[in-house]
Design an enzyme around this catalytic site. Structure first.
Site, PDB file in Angstrom:
ATOM      1  N   CYS A 101       0.344  -1.297   0.326  1.00 47.44           N
ATOM      2  CA  CYS A 101      -0.238   0.143   0.350  1.00 47.44           C
ATOM      3  C   CYS A 101       0.942   1.339  -0.073  1.00 47.44           C
ATOM      4  O   CYS A 101       1.684   1.092  -0.819  1.00 47.44           O
ATOM      5  CB  CYS A 101      -1.182   0.370   1.428  1.00 47.44           C
ATOM      6  SG  CYS A 101      -2.485   1.205   0.578  1.00 47.44           S
ATOM      7  N   HIS A 207      -4.230  -5.227  -0.164  1.00 43.64           N
ATOM      8  CA  HIS A 207      -3.578  -5.371   1.585  1.00 43.64           C
ATOM      9  C   HIS A 207      -3.778  -6.916   1.821  1.00 43.64           C
ATOM     10  O   HIS A 207      -4.779  -7.855   1.864  1.00 43.64           O
ATOM     11  CB  HIS A 207      -4.548  -5.151   2.221  1.00 43.64           C
ATOM     12  CG  HIS A 207      -4.192  -3.133   2.636  1.00 43.64           C
ATOM     13  ND1 HIS A 207      -3.297  -2.844   3.180  1.00 43.64           N
ATOM     14  CD2 HIS A 207      -4.881  -2.124   1.966  1.00 43.64           C
ATOM     15  CE1 HIS A 207      -3.404  -1.319   3.385  1.00 43.64           C
ATOM     16  NE2 HIS A 207      -4.103  -0.750   2.055  1.00 43.64           N
ATOM     17  N   GLU A 209      -2.374  -8.486   3.623  1.00 40.23           N
ATOM     18  CA  GLU A 209      -3.385  -9.434   4.980  1.00 40.23           C
ATOM     19  C   GLU A 209      -4.534  -9.171   4.813  1.00 40.23           C
ATOM     20  O   GLU A 209      -5.206  -9.741   6.130  1.00 40.23           O
ATOM     21  CB  GLU A 209      -1.952  -8.741   5.863  1.00 40.23           C
ATOM     22  CG  GLU A 209      -3.156  -7.120   5.934  1.00 40.23           C
ATOM     23  CD  GLU A 209      -2.033  -5.798   5.019  1.00 40.23           C
ATOM     24  OE1 GLU A 209      -1.205  -6.153   4.084  1.00 40.23           O
ATOM     25  OE2 GLU A 209      -3.095  -4.535   5.476  1.00 40.23           O
TER      26      GLU A 209
END
Lengths: 227, 260
Positions: A101, A207, A209
């Site tokens: 990001c 993202h 994650e």
């Protein structure tokens, strides 16, 4: 009483035998790292995952993750305040390095954000804002799940199909000078570069994650692949 | 092809457990938050929202533990709401693993909190919740008024103007609930959704009133919502998230379909 050098040597030999990696997640005070840390620990339960803003620790790590959220100017200020610019530059040239990001965007030369912000100039290119066109209204930030279309084969795509969904939250996107470094693209209004790979560096706008099983596979590929 | 519309199951959490109830009556234990969140994730939920309904404030620590546990095992965006009134509260939740925070009453008491919060943690983390009731004046003009405290207290604030103000202050997203429709299973207030959508350029989550799959379709198609939040249709097992998504995808809505 700390461990002596002999013990340390034995310990690091032991670690090497176990292939225990140290993965450093760079903390420059500009993002909520807990999601990244939790996901990395989940896919690398046997590795040593550290959160650090210490240059020595970053230099000694085997792999580097460079996340980030927020505005470009504050991120850059924070990087300089913590004197992390040179170690980020060095480690991105020397070992596997993953930008996520804002951690992708500040690798570029320049961002249009905050009336213009000079970035780290590790990758040639700039960062631009999404524009709503008169005929199609697009909301900003680009928030939610979107497809990444693979542009080339790369070990980071192991077990990940083209057009897999990743979670995105951002208002700016990168426009790299070297188009051959683009290994993933996403369409939001226009098409933008969502994943790039250049030498040691992999950087993703979404993202991983927060992208469920697909995102975990992406992180796992970064951690387990030999470069 | 573009960003998909999101389906967000909402879980009420009381003292560390997921509860399900209709309008706070007949609250039943519906399980361990990690297990419930995992189940919804595996069904293809795009996000999960936790609403902390724990009444006593000294139990605030419990929700932090819940978020911590869920975030260690479920890797999709997690939103937390309920009783958040300061940047300190927000940071504590984000550090536990929340990705977004919803703020309602606190923003009305102090609109500058949204400015302060988005400045501190980024607007992508800040969801402003708007609870509104329809009003028709003597000349038959429709407007919506903001209510707080679960629809009990009118504020005199116009909901559409408030939405625009919150966008300006740094809200990254709006969670819009019609107090007229909430709990009725009659569908969203589509006019309200559309009126707010026309006014702002940030994503809108529609909530309150879902009874059927067609309600969800209308919320997205007519109300122009970017995401829909629903509780009872999922908790009571009426539909799985996958079933909802397949229905909407078949009707031409862009959905992330997973086959885990």
């Amino acid at each position: 009483m700390g461990i002596n050098r002999l013990q340390q040597k034995a310990f690091s030999k032991y670690n090497r035998r176990l292939k225990l990696n140290t993965i450093a997640i760079i903390d420059y005070g500009m993002s909520n790292l807990s999601s990244v840390v939790k996901a990395v620990k989940h896919v690398a339960p046997n590795d040593n995952v550290i959160i650090t803003s210490n240059s020595n620790e970053i230099n000694n790590a085997d792999k580097i993750i460079f996340p980030g959220q927020g505005a470009a100017k504050k991120c850059m200020e924070s990087i300089y305040d913590k004197r992390l610019d040179s170690v980020i530059r060095k480690s991105s040239q020397e070992k596997p390095f993953l930008g996520i990001c804002m951690g992708m965007q500040v690798l570029m030369d320049y961002s249009d954000e905050n009336q213009g912000t000079n970035c780290l100039s590790i990758i040639e290119g700039k960062v631009e804002k999404f524009k709503t066109k008169s005929n199609i209204k697009i909301k900003i930030p680009h928030m939610g799940w979107n497809k990444i279309i693979k542009k080339s084969d790369h070990p980071i795509w192991y077990k990940i199909d083209s057009e897999s969904y990743f979670y995105f939250v951002h208002s700016y996107f990168i426009n790299p000078a070297d188009k051959s470094s683009v290994i993933g693209e996403t369409k939001y209004g226009d098409i933008f570069s969502s994943v790039i790979a250049k030498e040691n560096i992999i950087a993703i706008q979404g993202h991983p994650e927060k992208s469920s099983y697909t995102g975990l596979q992406f992180l796992k590929n970064f951690i387990e692949t030999k470069y | 092809m573009s960003v998909t519309k999101r389906i967000i199951p909402c879980l009420d959490v009381d003292n560390g457990r997921v509860v399900k109830g209709v309008k706070f009556v007949d609250i039943k234990d519906a399980g361990n938050p990690v297990e419930v969140a995992k189940r919804y994730n595996d069904q293809g939920a795009d996000e999960i929202t936790f609403l902390d309904i724990t009444a006593s404030s000294n139990n605030r620590k419990t929700i932090l533990n819940v978020v911590e546990d869920v975030a260690s095992q479920v890797f999709i965006p997690l939103t937390v709401g309920g009783g958040i009134s300061s940047v300190r509260d927000i940071r504590a939740l984000l550090n536990s693993g929340a990705d977004k925070i919803t703020i309602n009453t606190a923003a009305i008491k102090n609109p500058e909190l949204i400015l302060e919060a988005s400045d501190a943690v980024g607007n992508q983390c800040i969801v402003v919740a708007i609870d509104a009731k329809k009003k028709i004046n003597s000349t038959n003009q429709i407007s919506w008024e903001i209510y707080t405290h679960g629809g009990r207290n009118p504020t005199g604030i116009n909901a559409v103007e408030w939405a625009a103000e919150m966008e300006q202050k740094g809200a990254g997203e709006l969670l819009v609930t019609s107090m007229d429709k909430d709990g009725t299973k009659q569908g969203f207030d589509l006019e309200l959704m559309k009126a707010i959508n026309d006014k702002v350029n940030i994503p809108i989550i529609a909530s309150g009133g879902v009874g059927t799959l067609e309600d969800l379709y209308n919320g997205i198609k007519i109300g122009k919502a970017d995401a829909v939040l629903a509780a009872s249709i999922f908790h009571f097992g009426t539909y799985t998230v996958n079933e909802v998504k397949e229905y909407l995808a078949n009707k031409g809505i862009n959905m992330r379909i997973t086959h885990e």
